[in-house]
Design a protein around this motif. Structure first.
Motif, mmCIF file in Angstrom:
data_model
loop_
_atom_site.group_PDB
_atom_site.id
_atom_site.type_symbol
_atom_site.label_atom_id
_atom_site.label_comp_id
_atom_site.label_asym_id
_atom_site.label_seq_id
_atom_site.Cartn_x
_atom_site.Cartn_y
_atom_site.Cartn_z
ATOM 1 N N LYS A 21 22.996 79.122 -70.359
ATOM 2 C CA LYS A 21 23.524 78.738 -69.039
ATOM 3 C C LYS A 21 22.905 77.451 -68.507
ATOM 4 O O LYS A 21 23.357 76.937 -67.481
ATOM 5 N N ARG A 22 21.871 76.944 -69.175
ATOM 6 C CA ARG A 22 21.181 75.764 -68.661
ATOM 7 C C ARG A 22 21.636 74.528 -69.425
ATOM 8 O O ARG A 22 21.438 74.436 -70.633
ATOM 9 N N PRO A 56 24.239 84.102 -73.867
ATOM 10 C CA PRO A 56 24.853 82.889 -73.312
ATOM 11 C C PRO A 56 23.771 81.882 -72.886
ATOM 12 O O PRO A 56 22.740 82.264 -72.347
ATOM 13 N N ASN A 106 27.418 70.781 -66.826
ATOM 14 C CA ASN A 106 27.634 72.204 -66.992
ATOM 15 C C ASN A 106 29.101 72.457 -67.340
ATOM 16 O O ASN A 106 29.986 71.876 -66.756
ATOM 17 N N SER A 147 25.591 74.422 -74.018
ATOM 18 C CA SER A 147 26.722 75.247 -73.593
ATOM 19 C C SER A 147 27.095 76.196 -74.723
ATOM 20 O O SER A 147 26.819 75.944 -75.895
ATOM 21 N N ARG A 171 31.099 74.790 -66.609
ATOM 22 C CA ARG A 171 31.896 75.237 -65.458
ATOM 23 C C ARG A 171 32.214 74.072 -64.542
ATOM 24 O O ARG A 171 33.335 73.942 -64.034
#
Length: 216
Positions: free
Chosen positions: A175-176, A173, A183, A141, A185
């Motif tokens: 994202k994985r 960034p 994650n 992250s 988010r």
């Protein structure tokens, strides 16, 4: 006494008379056969002549109507093609277009082995960006860095000059999520849902208290 010789006989300090037309015991050859070069070797005030097919290192051959001679290269040349064109320079000098210079001129680089000044490197097109990495990982992250490179090769595709490899990096960034890691988010949405559930439970408890007899 001058001797007319054309043999391998020795002549004292002057060496032998091989290839000579005129040779003396004291000074060696003074005139050579056609196509041979007269090389004069000096030792102090004495000099000795020798007829050679090729002039030795540090000398170049001049052909003339009367005689062919070996002439010394310039003081900075190790070997040369003519008085004005060096082939290889002495130590601490750099070869550039037949000249031996203390340093290579602007816009050129020194070839490490030959010490020849070559045209400055021209960069190749940029390659693709690398995967986004943070702490050696391509997952996780937050933010990482991605890099791309291009090689700076010689302008003329001859011997490789001492050119650099250019690179640049930029933030990116990630994202994985890594295996076993949620994650960010998803984690944020779950935290909001948990807070909302806690508020709703608190509101229901407060509502039940206000409905009990004697709670007013």
């Amino acid at each position: 006494m001058v001797l007319l010789l054309n043999s391998d006989a020795g002549t004292g300090l002057g060496g032998n008379c091989t290839g000579c037309v005129i040779c003396s015991e004291e000074n060696g050859c003074s005139t050579c056969q056609q196509r041979l070069f007269l090389f004069i070797r000096r030792e102090g005030i004495r000099q000795y002549g020798k007829c050679v097919h090729d002039c030795p290192l540090g000398f170049f051959g001049i052909r003339g109507q009367e005689a062919n001679r070996c002439k010394k290269c310039g003081s900075t040349c190790e070997s040369c093609f003519s008085q004005d064109f060096c082939i290889r320079c002495k130590r601490r000098f750099h070869l550039y277009k037949g000249k031996c210079l203390p340093t290579c001129p602007p816009g050129t680089l020194t070839h490490q082995s030959t010490r020849e000044c070559q045209e400055e490197c021209e960069p190749s097109p940029w390659g693709s960006w690398s995967p986004c990495i943070h702490n050696g990982k391509t997952c996780g992250s937050g933010w990482g860095l991605e890099t791309r490179v291009r090689e700076a090769g010689p302008a003329k595709q001859e011997e490789t000059a001492s050119c650099r490899v250019l690179s640049e990096s930029r933030k990116c960034p990630i994202k994985r999520p890594c295996p076993g890691e949620r994650n960010p988010r998803q984690k944020s949405r779950k935290d909001r849902k948990d807070r909302k559930d806690r508020r709703q439970r608190k509101d229901r408890k407060l509502e039940r208290r206000t409905q009990l007899p004697g709670s007013q």
